[in-house]
Structure formats: structure tokens, C-alpha cells
Design a protein around this motif. Structure first.
Motif, PDB file in Angstrom:
ATOM      1  N   GLY A  65       0.785  -1.225   0.000  1.00  0.00           N
ATOM      2  CA  GLY A  65       0.000   0.000   0.000  1.00  0.00           C
ATOM      3  C   GLY A  65       0.816   1.273   0.000  1.00  0.00           C
ATOM      4  O   GLY A  65       0.267   2.374   0.115  1.00  0.00           O
ATOM      5  N   PHE A  66       2.154   1.157  -0.141  1.00  0.00           N
ATOM      6  CA  PHE A  66       3.000   2.332  -0.153  1.00  0.00           C
ATOM      7  C   PHE A  66       3.135   2.853  -1.593  1.00  0.00           C
ATOM      8  O   PHE A  66       3.437   2.074  -2.504  1.00  0.00           O
ATOM      9  CB  PHE A  66       4.392   2.028   0.412  1.00  0.00           C
ATOM     10  CG  PHE A  66       4.386   1.756   1.893  1.00  0.00           C
ATOM     11  CD1 PHE A  66       4.104   2.780   2.792  1.00  0.00           C
ATOM     12  CD2 PHE A  66       4.665   0.492   2.385  1.00  0.00           C
ATOM     13  CE1 PHE A  66       4.098   2.536   4.157  1.00  0.00           C
ATOM     14  CE2 PHE A  66       4.664   0.238   3.744  1.00  0.00           C
ATOM     15  CZ  PHE A  66       4.376   1.265   4.639  1.00  0.00           C
ATOM     16  N   PRO A  67       2.954   4.139  -1.809  1.00  0.00           N
ATOM     17  CA  PRO A  67       3.098   4.685  -3.168  1.00  0.00           C
ATOM     18  C   PRO A  67       4.564   4.785  -3.560  1.00  0.00           C
ATOM     19  O   PRO A  67       5.443   4.949  -2.719  1.00  0.00           O
ATOM     20  CB  PRO A  67       2.466   6.082  -3.056  1.00  0.00           C
ATOM     21  CG  PRO A  67       2.635   6.450  -1.627  1.00  0.00           C
ATOM     22  CD  PRO A  67       2.545   5.183  -0.835  1.00  0.00           C
ATOM     23  N   TRP A  68       4.828   4.695  -4.877  1.00  0.00           N
ATOM     24  CA  TRP A  68       6.200   4.772  -5.368  1.00  0.00           C
ATOM     25  C   TRP A  68       6.250   5.468  -6.716  1.00  0.00           C
ATOM     26  O   TRP A  68       5.268   5.521  -7.441  1.00  0.00           O
ATOM     27  CB  TRP A  68       6.830   3.376  -5.479  1.00  0.00           C
ATOM     28  CG  TRP A  68       6.077   2.435  -6.385  1.00  0.00           C
ATOM     29  CD1 TRP A  68       5.043   1.616  -6.047  1.00  0.00           C
ATOM     30  CD2 TRP A  68       6.297   2.234  -7.788  1.00  0.00           C
ATOM     31  NE1 TRP A  68       4.591   0.906  -7.130  1.00  0.00           N
ATOM     32  CE2 TRP A  68       5.354   1.275  -8.219  1.00  0.00           C
ATOM     33  CE3 TRP A  68       7.188   2.755  -8.716  1.00  0.00           C
ATOM     34  CZ2 TRP A  68       5.283   0.839  -9.546  1.00  0.00           C
ATOM     35  CZ3 TRP A  68       7.127   2.325 -10.038  1.00  0.00           C
ATOM     36  CH2 TRP A  68       6.184   1.373 -10.438  1.00  0.00           C
ATOM     37  N   LEU A  69       7.434   6.010  -7.014  1.00  0.00           N
ATOM     38  CA  LEU A  69       7.730   6.615  -8.311  1.00  0.00           C
ATOM     39  C   LEU A  69       9.011   5.995  -8.844  1.00  0.00           C
ATOM     40  O   LEU A  69       9.962   5.788  -8.090  1.00  0.00           O
ATOM     41  CB  LEU A  69       7.974   8.129  -8.188  1.00  0.00           C
ATOM     42  CG  LEU A  69       6.797   9.066  -7.967  1.00  0.00           C
ATOM     43  CD1 LEU A  69       7.326  10.492  -7.857  1.00  0.00           C
ATOM     44  CD2 LEU A  69       5.820   8.969  -9.110  1.00  0.00           C
ATOM     45  N   ALA A  70       9.057   5.725 -10.141  1.00  0.00           N
ATOM     46  CA  ALA A  70      10.307   5.327 -10.796  1.00  0.00           C
ATOM     47  C   ALA A  70      10.783   6.512 -11.625  1.00  0.00           C
ATOM     48  O   ALA A  70      10.072   6.992 -12.499  1.00  0.00           O
ATOM     49  CB  ALA A  70      10.088   4.105 -11.687  1.00  0.00           C
ATOM     50  N   MET A  71      11.985   6.991 -11.299  1.00  0.00           N
ATOM     51  CA  MET A  71      12.560   8.138 -11.971  1.00  0.00           C
ATOM     52  C   MET A  71      13.834   7.725 -12.699  1.00  0.00           C
ATOM     53  O   MET A  71      14.452   6.722 -12.365  1.00  0.00           O
ATOM     54  CB  MET A  71      12.932   9.232 -10.954  1.00  0.00           C
ATOM     55  CG  MET A  71      11.787   9.717 -10.093  1.00  0.00           C
ATOM     56  SD  MET A  71      10.614  10.684 -11.037  1.00  0.00           S
ATOM     57  CE  MET A  71      11.655  12.056 -11.521  1.00  0.00           C
ATOM     58  N   GLU A  72      14.195   8.518 -13.702  1.00  0.00           N
ATOM     59  CA  GLU A  72      15.499   8.358 -14.334  1.00  0.00           C
ATOM     60  C   GLU A  72      16.589   8.392 -13.251  1.00  0.00           C
ATOM     61  O   GLU A  72      16.583   9.271 -12.400  1.00  0.00           O
ATOM     62  CB  GLU A  72      15.708   9.504 -15.325  1.00  0.00           C
ATOM     63  CG  GLU A  72      17.060   9.571 -15.965  1.00  0.00           C
ATOM     64  CD  GLU A  72      17.236  10.828 -16.796  1.00  0.00           C
ATOM     65  OE1 GLU A  72      18.237  10.907 -17.514  1.00  0.00           O
ATOM     66  OE2 GLU A  72      16.366  11.722 -16.711  1.00  0.00           O
ATOM     67  N   GLN A  73      17.483   7.414 -13.274  1.00  0.00           N
ATOM     68  CA  GLN A  73      18.552   7.396 -12.279  1.00  0.00           C
ATOM     69  C   GLN A  73      19.695   8.293 -12.742  1.00  0.00           C
ATOM     70  O   GLN A  73      20.238   8.108 -13.827  1.00  0.00           O
ATOM     71  CB  GLN A  73      19.061   5.973 -12.065  1.00  0.00           C
ATOM     72  CG  GLN A  73      20.140   5.901 -10.989  1.00  0.00           C
ATOM     73  CD  GLN A  73      20.417   4.476 -10.549  1.00  0.00           C
ATOM     74  OE1 GLN A  73      19.502   3.719 -10.281  1.00  0.00           O
ATOM     75  NE2 GLN A  73      21.673   4.101 -10.506  1.00  0.00           N
ATOM     76  N   ILE A  74      20.043   9.273 -11.937  1.00  0.00           N
ATOM     77  CA  ILE A  74      21.091  10.228 -12.273  1.00  0.00           C
ATOM     78  C   ILE A  74      22.391   9.799 -11.607  1.00  0.00           C
ATOM     79  O   ILE A  74      22.450   9.656 -10.382  1.00  0.00           O
ATOM     80  CB  ILE A  74      20.714  11.654 -11.806  1.00  0.00           C
ATOM     81  CG1 ILE A  74      19.303  12.027 -12.297  1.00  0.00           C
ATOM     82  CG2 ILE A  74      21.750  12.659 -12.275  1.00  0.00           C
ATOM     83  CD1 ILE A  74      19.164  12.039 -13.789  1.00  0.00           C
ATOM     84  N   GLU A  75      23.427   9.585 -12.403  1.00  0.00           N
ATOM     85  CA  GLU A  75      24.737   9.224 -11.868  1.00  0.00           C
ATOM     86  C   GLU A  75      25.558  10.498 -11.701  1.00  0.00           C
ATOM     87  O   GLU A  75      25.723  11.267 -12.638  1.00  0.00           O
ATOM     88  CB  GLU A  75      25.457   8.267 -12.820  1.00  0.00           C
ATOM     89  CG  GLU A  75      24.737   6.936 -13.016  1.00  0.00           C
ATOM     90  CD  GLU A  75      24.749   6.078 -11.771  1.00  0.00           C
ATOM     91  OE1 GLU A  75      25.538   6.367 -10.862  1.00  0.00           O
ATOM     92  OE2 GLU A  75      23.957   5.115 -11.715  1.00  0.00           O
ATOM     93  N   GLY A  76      26.055  10.724 -10.529  1.00  0.00           N
ATOM     94  CA  GLY A  76      26.857  11.922 -10.300  1.00  0.00           C
ATOM     95  C   GLY A  76      26.987  12.202  -8.811  1.00  0.00           C
ATOM     96  O   GLY A  76      26.848  11.303  -7.975  1.00  0.00           O
ATOM     97  N   ARG A  77      27.237  13.479  -8.488  1.00  0.00           N
ATOM     98  CA  ARG A  77      27.392  13.883  -7.085  1.00  0.00           C
ATOM     99  C   ARG A  77      26.420  15.008  -6.771  1.00  0.00           C
ATOM    100  O   ARG A  77      26.133  15.855  -7.628  1.00  0.00           O
ATOM    101  CB  ARG A  77      28.829  14.346  -6.831  1.00  0.00           C
ATOM    102  CG  ARG A  77      29.820  13.219  -6.751  1.00  0.00           C
ATOM    103  CD  ARG A  77      31.223  13.721  -6.445  1.00  0.00           C
ATOM    104  NE  ARG A  77      31.845  14.309  -7.616  1.00  0.00           N
ATOM    105  CZ  ARG A  77      33.106  14.727  -7.675  1.00  0.00           C
ATOM    106  NH1 ARG A  77      33.871  14.622  -6.599  1.00  0.00           N
ATOM    107  NH2 ARG A  77      33.615  15.242  -8.767  1.00  0.00           N
TER     108      ARG A  77
END
Length: 771
Positions: A65-77
Motif C-alpha cells: 500500500g505504499f506509493p512509489w515513483l520510478a525516476m530516471e537514475q542520475i549518476e553523479g554527485r
């Protein structure tokens, strides 16, 4: 408030790495409120597509029941980590700040306020690109979303946030001002900058200006901050370039000092002899220089118009066509042919006429003639040619090459135009907007869709602000932005800008111009891509009639004919489709070049027509010609030639069904391509499904249909393609009656005239008889 995971796809379709944000129960949010909160964030993120923002990929609610988002994974600092670890110099820090401002300004143009800007919400990739993350408390402009998640980060919040008031774009500006103070001076939030010249590399005057700029962005009253992030950004650039900032542009001595700082060597030499006189007249000199630049620009434009007027009058007299039916295109052709004869003794006037005629040919979309004239003009440029004319010529040259599909050759004149523009007054102008639009076009042809669209939006904004542009040019750029959005399959946004362009021209009394017909045709193309063939044909028929009402042939007319051909083919009339496409090919060949992208596009239409008529050898030959042209016009690895490869593979599949594996390999390549090309993956998977079902490979058929459905989650597809996904899935799972019912419902709504409908009916009947 939650947790973030690195994740990857596990369905085996293609590799994709993402970041998943999962909101947990907290004192601020229960599970239901968290779902509501994240749904609002998803809705906002879905409106945003910019190279400086992380892209939304998917979202939902998990089994707990927990909401989630899938986002573009950003590699960096993180920005704060980067600054602490690498101690970048002042210019690098300012460039990072400007990237953040550009990204947030884009969100503001989409009517989205971030609300929680801080260094921890900014990521810098290894190539130096900054990305703004986490729109967790973002909202639409004017929205006062009042629920327990209405939080903020205390050290980076605006006064209105801390007071519990509504936020606006001015709140984001305040937070960017805090980030600027921290980034450029090392100050803690809410402290005025206290850096020294040694710590920043700036002069004392520049530091004073920079403090003034940040002070304005950090005012407690939102109304007293900058009206927009664009003005904030312009003042930051003015500080770096030793130009006057907005709040002090009326102070004559200040303006003069900035002029001296930018031109230190020549001014110093003059001061040796005329120190007292220069100081006395500095303010007046600066003002006179600005006025002179404005007069020069107006004078050059007037010269161009006068030259054209005089030239056309000469042509009327010399060719004896006064009062005849000679159209504008024929008149231009006659005038271009006599330039050397008429102006043998006046090379300066000949050059001015050349530039005007090249621009007119470009606007008529006759790229062959425009290219010949602009290259003649550029070969005659000398040291006396004004920078503004040189920059305009380079920009036109770049755009002509881009329209011919030669992005490689276009790079050199485009860079030249950008370089020349740096010597011109740093204000919004039609020329600067045109150069931005050319670079946007170049980026899109390189496959960098998001960057190109973001820059195209900047071009539209600049043209809207420019005092020398006018309604015609503004409408053209609005329509061009619509074309870019259409190529990204963002139909609603594209149609918005098409209609905005038509409204712009109507307000200016220009609704009958040729570009309005082009835009009407683009509305028809949008309907075609949506799969609404009836609406598409209505728009394109109107545009076709307009083009044929005594107007000269243009590239837009060829595009209308080509798209009408696609529609007639889709509606079961390959004979009219071929007539329309043949005419479009002839026009494209005359106005562009034999190996241009426009010609290649029409050849693909003719390839599809030949395929439906069973002329497989001709279909393959046309697709091969288009493929060769595309490969010659784009860099190695560019995805555009995949479109022509798809037509070739379709013919090969019809000839030899065992080549289905090669088709599926191509479909996988297309799945990762930009949206317009990715649609081809849907068609490829559906052709593969048919081949597998025909061979009795039910499992492979179902897998191909599932792959088509997966592509459809990423890019919009037509109603017919949606039907086919369900049709092949049902057949592969032995649900024959359901497959038949799907076809029956489609026929009830759309009739039996469409070739694909007939083909599926015949295929299903044959399979059922065989079984």
C-alpha cells in the motif's frame, strides 16, 4: 518521508536502470495521504521534459500500500558534495547556477513551482550537467495545495514559506538566490554575500553588482524580487560580462565604467591623451553608442527593404511583366537570374539583395534556390560587411542545410552565427531568437530531443520579447516549436502551439500567409499520428486547397501531399495515394535535393504504397534509396535510418517469414529510440506477432504482442495498433471468438475499407478454416 532505491527492469524486455522513490508512513503523512501526495507529484512531473530535470518513468502503489515513483537514475554527485570535494572556480560555479536557473525557469513556463530548491536536491553528472531533483512539495502555479505534506527545508525556505503562506515562482527565485549566495560566496543561507575579490576572481565593481543582484532576488516581499528567472539570469550574465545590471542601467557614470572595464586596452590608450575629456563625456558617449547601434540596426533593415523594393521594381520593368499573372516565385526566379547584370557596378547593393532573396526563398521553402543564393552571398562577404548581416547570413545558411537534413554541414555556419552574435548588443532580437531556433533544430537532428525542445522554447520566449520580430516571425517560431513537440509525440502541447501560432497571425491580420497553411497541415499531421484519419484528411484537404490557390510550390505543400497519401493508403485508396506521393516527390526534388531528408521521407511513403499493392521489388528499392540518403545525412549511430530499415525488413519478412528474428532485433533497437521512431517498434512487434501466429508459434506470438504493449506504455500508438495488440494476444491464447469480436466491433465503428482491417479479417477466416 521515505526511501530511495536503485533498481532495474526484471521483465527481460530491455535494460533500464531507475531510481525508485517510496514514501512511508510518517507523522506528517499517513499511507492514504502519501498516495495522494505522490499522485500529485506524478501529475506534475509528467508535464516536465527538460535536460536539466530528472524524467518520470513510472509510478504506482506497491503490495503493502505504499506509493512509489520510478525516476530516471542520475549518476553523479550532489551539488553540495561536489563543491566541498572539488572546490570549483567561480566561473564553474556560476555555470552550475545558470543551469539550475534554466531548468527551474522551464518548470515555471509549464506552470510548475518546485518549492524545495537546495543543493541537496541538485545532482551534477560527470560531464558537468546539473539536474534538479525532487518535486516532492511542488505544485501548479496558483495552486494552494493544503495538506500535511506542505513542508519545507527551514534553512532554504522563502519568507512566505516560513510564514505558512502560498508559494509562487518568486519563492523558487528566493531559494535560487540563497543557493547563489552559498555557491558563489560560500555564505550560509540568509546571510548577505561577504566575499572578497580574492575568493571569487571578480573585480570590486562586479562584486558590488553581484551583491545587488542577489539582494534583489532575496527580498522579503515577493513583488520586489525579479519579475522572472529570465531577468535574474540576465543580470548574472551581465555581472560576468561587465555589463550594466537592470537596477542601475540608468546611471550614466556607472554605465560608462562598465564600458571602460570591458574595453580596458583601447580606453587606457585614449586616456593617456584625453583623460579629462573622456571622463566628462563618458555617459553621453555611451548613450550615443547605444542609440547609434539602434539606428544602425534600423538603417540596415531599411536598406534591405529598400534594396528589395528597388530590385523588384527593376525586374518588373526589365522583364515587362507589370500587370501579368506572374506569381511571386516566378518573379523571384527571374530576379535572381539577373542580379549580376543589374548590379554589375554596385556590389554592395547586389549583396544586400542576395541576402534578402535568400531569406525569401527560405521562407518559400525552396531550399535549393535558398542555398545557392546564401552561399553566393557568403562568398562575397568582406571586412566592411556588418556583423549583423554576416550573422543573419550564417544563420540562414545553417537553417537551409538543416532543412535539407545535413546537420553535419550545418554545424560550421551555426557556430559562426553564434560567434558573430556575441559582438552584437546583448538584448532580445529576432536574429538571436533565430540562432537559438537553429541550434534547437540541430540538437533535435542529433537525437537530443529534450535539449532541442528546451532551447526552442527559449527561442520562442526571445522572439516574443524582441522589438524587431513582429507577429509573422513569432507565429513561425510558435509553429516550429509545435513541430518539435509533435516529433516527440506530445500531441496536446504541439496542437496548442499550432493554434497559438494561428491566433498570433490572426491578431496581426496575417491569417492568409503561407505559414498558416503549413501550420494547418501540421494540425492534420497530428491527427494522422493520433490515428484519426478522418479528421486528418479534413485538415489536410483544406491546406491542400490553400496551397493550390495560385500560390507557388513549397516544401510545406509537398508535406501536405505526402501525408494525404498516407491517409488515402490507410483508407484503402492506394491509387490516389500514389498520385499524391508522386507529386510530392517531384516538388521535394525540385525544392530540395535528390538526396535530401525531404525526398527520403516521400520515398518511404511510396515504398509503403508499393508494398500494399504487392510490388515488393519496387517497395524495397525505394526504401533502400531512402536508407542510403539518411545514412549519408546523419552521424554514425543516429537512430533515424532505422525507419528506412524497418520498411526494408517488412518486405523481407513478406518474402521470407523465417527472417522474423531479424525483424524482432530491429524492433528492440527501435524501442530505445526517440518517440517518433519508437512507434515503429510497435508496428514491428505486431508484424512479428502475425508471422509467429501464422507459423503456429502461439507462445512467440503472445510474447511479440506483449512487447508491442510494452512500447505502447512509453509512446502513444493508434487505435488500430491497440486493437491489433489485443487481437494477437487473444488468438495466441486460443480465444478465437474474442479475436473475432474485436474485429467485428472495429468494423462496426470504422467500416471494412481499411486495408489492415481486411487483412486481419481474411487472415482470421483462413486460420479458422484451417483449424
Amino acid at each position: 518521508m521515505g526511501e530511495v532505491y536503485s533498481a532495474h527492469r526484471d521483465d527481460g524486455q530491455f535494460a533500464q536502470q531507475v531510481a525508485i522513490k517510496r514514501i512511508l508512513d510518517t507523522p506528517l503523512l499517513d499511507r492514504e495521504q502519501a498516495a495522494e501526495h505522490l499522485a500529485a507529484e506524478r501529475a506534475l512531473l509528467a508535464r516536465l521534459s527538460h535536460p536539466g530535470l530528472a524524467t518520470l518513468i513510472d509510478g504506482g502503489v506497491d503490495a503493502e500500500g505504499f506509493p512509489w515513483l520510478a525516476m530516471e537514475q542520475i549518476e553523479g554527485r550532489r551539488l553540495d558534495h561536489l563543491v566541498r570535494e572539488t572546490q570549483p572556480d567561480f566561473n564553474t560555479r556560476l555555470d552550475l547556477l545558470l543551469q539550475a536557473i534554466d531548468a527551474v525557469a522551464y518548470a515555471h513556463r509549464q506552470l510548475v513551482v518546485h518549492g524545495d530548491l537546495k543543493p541537496a536536491n541538485m545532482m551534477v553528472e560527470d560531464d558537468g550537467r546539473l539536474r534538479v531533483l525532487d518535486f516532492g512539495i511542488a505544485r501548479s502555479v496558483g495552486e494552494d495545495r493544503d495538506h500535511p505534506a506542505r513542508g519545507f527545508t527551514p534553512g532554504w525556505a522563502s519568507p512566505e514559506q516560513r510564514a505558512g503562506q502560498s508559494i509562487s515562482t518568486a519563492s523558487d527565485q528566493y531559494q535560487l538566490g540563497l543557493i547563489a549566495g552559498w555557491l558563489l560566496f560560500g555564505d550560509a543561507p540568509h546571510e548577505l554575500p561577504s566575499g572578497t575579490p580574492d575568493s571569487t576572481g571578480l573585480s570590486r565593481g562586479q562584486l558590488t553588482d553581484l551583491r545587488s543582484v542577489l539582494d534583489r532576488s532575496l527580498r522579503d516581499d515577493p513583488e520586489k524580487r525579479y519579475p522572472s528567472l529570465t531577468m535574474f539570469r540576465q543580470d548574472l550574465l551581465a555581472v560576468r560580462g561587465r555589463l550594466p545590471i537592470a537596477d542601475r542601467a540608468g546611471e550614466r557614470w556607472y554605465v560608462a565604467r562598465r564600458f571602460f572595464q570591458r574595453h580596458r586596452l583601447p580606453v587606457s590608450l585614449g586616456v593617456l591623451a584625453l583623460f579629462g575629456l573622456v571622463l566628462a563625456l563618458a555617459g553621453t558617449t555611451w548613450q550615443a553608442r547605444i542609440a547609434a547601434e539602434e539606428r544602425d540596426r534600423a538603417r540596415l533593415e531599411a536598406l534591405r527593404q529598400d534594396a528589395l523594393r528597388e530590385h523588384l521594381m527593376l525586374i518588373f520593368r526589365e522583364t515587362g511583366v507589370q500587370g501579368s499573372d506572374l506569381n511571386a516565385k516566378a518573379l523571384l526566379d527571374a530576379s535572381a537570374a539577373q542580379l549580376d547584370t543589374l548590379y554589375a557596378d554596385d556590389p554592395e547593393l547586389r549583396r544586400r539583395v542576395l541576402l534578402v532573396l535568400a531569406e525569401l526563398y527560405f521562407n518559400l521553402q525552396d531550399m535549393t534556390a535558398a542555398r545557392a543564393l546564401i552561399e553566393r552571398y557568403r562568398s562575397q562577404v568582406d571586412a566592411d560587411t556588418p556583423f549583423v548581416d554576416q550573422a543573419m547570413a550564417a544563420q540562414i545558411h545553417a537553417m537551409v542545410l538543416l532543412r535539407q537534413g545535413d546537420a553535419v554541414a550545418a554545424e560550421a555556419p551555426l557556430v559562426e552565427a553564434e560567434t558573430l552574435a556575441q559582438a552584437l548588443p546583448p538584448r532580445a532580437s529576432r536574429l538571436r531568437g533565430g540562432i537559438l531556433a537553429a541550434r534547437a533544430n540541430w540538437l533535435r537532428q542529433q537525437g537530443r530531443q529534450d535539449e532541442g525542445l528546451a532551447m526552442q522554447e527559449q527561442a520562442v520566449d526571445m522572439i516574443a520579447q524582441a522589438g524587431d520580430a513582429g507577429m509573422l516571425v513569432l507565429g513561425i517560431e510558435q509553429s516550429n516549436l509545435g513541430v518539435g513537440l509533435l516529433q516527440a509525440l506530445r500531441f496536446d502541447e504541439a496542437e496548442h502551439y499550432f493554434r497559438e501560432a494561428l491566433d498570433t497571425w490572426e491578431r496581426g491580420g496575417l491569417e492568409e500567409n503561407t505559414h498558416a497553411l503549413t501550420t494547418l497541415g501540421n494540425l492534420g499531421t497530428s491527427a494522422l499520428l493520433r490515428g484519426d484519419l478522418v479528421a486528418a484528411e479534413q485538415s489536410l484537404r483544406v491546406a491542400k486547397a490553400g496551397h493550390e490557390s495560385g500560390r507557388p510550390e513549397t516544401g510545406a505543400y509537398a508535406s501536405v501531399l505526402s501525408n494525404l497519401a498516407r491517409i488515402r493508403l490507410g483508407l484503402g485508396d492506394p491509387y490516389e495515394a500514389r498520385t499524391l506521393a508522386d507529386k510530392a516527390l517531384g516538388i521535394a526534388q525540385r525544392l530540395s535535393s535528390e538526396e535530401s531528408m525531404d525526398v527520403a521521407g516521400v520515398r518511404l511513403v511510396l515504398s509503403d504504397i508499393a508494398f500494399e499493392q504487392g510490388q515488393l521489388e519496387e517497395s524495397r528499392h525505394l526504401a533502400a534509396q531512402a536508407l542510403a540518403a539518411m545514412q549519408a545525412l546523419v552521424p554514425a549511430g543516429h537512430p533515424l535510418p532505422l525507419r528506412a530499415q524497418l520498411s526494408l525488413q517488412r518486405v523481407d519478412l513478406r518474402r521470407d517469414p523465417t527472417t522474423v528474428g531479424e525483424l524482432e532485433a530491429l524492433a528492440k533497437q527501435l524501442s530505445g529510440a526517440p518517440p517518433m521512431l519508437a512507434r515503429g517498434a510497435t508496428a514491428a512487434w505486431l508484424w512479428a506477432a502475425e508471422a509467429h501466429c501464422s507459423a503456429g508459434r502461439a507462445s512467440a506470438c503472445a510474447s511479440a504482442a506483449a512487447a508491442a504493449a510494452l512500447v505502447a506504455e512509453r509512446v502513444p500508438i493508434t487505435p488500430m495498433e491497440q486493437l491489433e495488440i489485443r487481437f494477437w494476444t487473444a488468438y495466441a491464447e486460443d480465444r478465437y471468438s474474442e479475436a473475432a469480436a474485436l474485429l467485428s466491433a472495429w468494423v462496426t465503428d470504422h467500416g471494412t475499407s481499411r486495408p489492415r482491417t481486411q487483412a486481419l479479417q481474411e487472415w482470421l477466416e483462413a486460420r479458422l478454416r484451417r483449424d
